[in-house]
Enzyme design. Structure first.
Site, short mmCIF file in Angstrom:
data_model
loop_
_atom_site.label_atom_id
_atom_site.label_comp_id
_atom_site.label_asym_id
_atom_site.label_seq_id
_atom_site.Cartn_x
_atom_site.Cartn_y
_atom_site.Cartn_z
N ASN A 195 0.83 -1.21 0.00
CA ASN A 195 0.00 0.00 0.00
C ASN A 195 0.86 1.25 0.00
OD1 ASN A 195 -2.74 -0.81 -0.10
ND2 ASN A 195 -2.61 -1.51 2.01
N HIS A 212 -8.04 -0.30 7.36
CA HIS A 212 -8.25 -1.56 8.08
C HIS A 212 -8.87 -2.56 7.11
CE1 HIS A 212 -8.74 -4.00 11.66
NE2 HIS A 212 -9.92 -4.35 11.21
#
Length: 190
Positions: free
Chosen positions: A14, A104
């Protein structure tokens, strides 16, 4: 120009995606990648893309006299948690109120809180025979995974999906949505 710091603990897919997304931006600059783990692959990814890196151990991370000067040194305006596994201390949350986000790999409030990260989540989703899961991007608060939700995206969970399959579906959502949501938050569109 908004300078962002990305906090990471692991491999940094990411992180790399975010750096690449903002590489030619005139409005957002990834100024620093910080990790609590000196061997985190994310640090190599950042260095390969010419982004400054820092390693701050757990004890130092909780010290205001370490963290705030480091954030000032890199003129950090906004913080992104991308697979960062330490709880953020209150002084940093206060300094970056509504300017710190986390991703998350579940649809909060399900599968959030201490111990719920990475493969642990995907195994729990599978064990509970969930029919969907997803990602949540939220502001960071002093409650683990308890900050105000900014964005969620869902993906189906098939009966045949293994935890690894679920992880792959989540990864696609993260890669697609996280950089764009960061940009929209910074620009005041979310």
């Amino acid at each position: 120009m908004t300078n962002i710091a990305i906090f990471v603990s692991g491999s940094g897919t990411n992180c790399e995606n975010i750096i690449r997304y903002f590489k030619d931006s005139k409005e957002v600059n990834v100024a620093l990648v910080l990790s609590n783990k000196p061997g985190a692959k994310a640090l190599d990814r950042a260095r390969n893309l010419q982004v400054a890196t820092a390693v701050v151990d757990k004890a130092s991370f909780s010290q205001e006299e370490v963290m705030l000067p480091l954030m000032r040194e890199y003129q950090i305006d906004f913080i992104v948690l991308a697979g960062f596994l330490l709880m953020v201390p209150d002084f940093l949350i206060a300094a970056y109120d509504r300017r710190m986000v986390n991703i998350h790999p579940a649809l909060l409030p399900k599968y959030g809180g201490r111990g719920m990260y990475g493969h642990h989540i995907h195994e729990a989703v599978r064990a509970n025979n969930e029919t969907e899961t997803g990602i949540t991007i939220h502001y960071v608060s002093s409650v683990c995974d308890g900050g105000e939700v900014i964005f969620q995206a869902a993906t189906p969970v098939l009966p045949s999906d293994t935890p690894d399959d679920i992880a792959a579906h989540i990864h696609l959502l993260e890669q697609k949505h996280f950089p764009e949501v960061i940009e929209r938050v910074i620009n005041g569109q979310l």
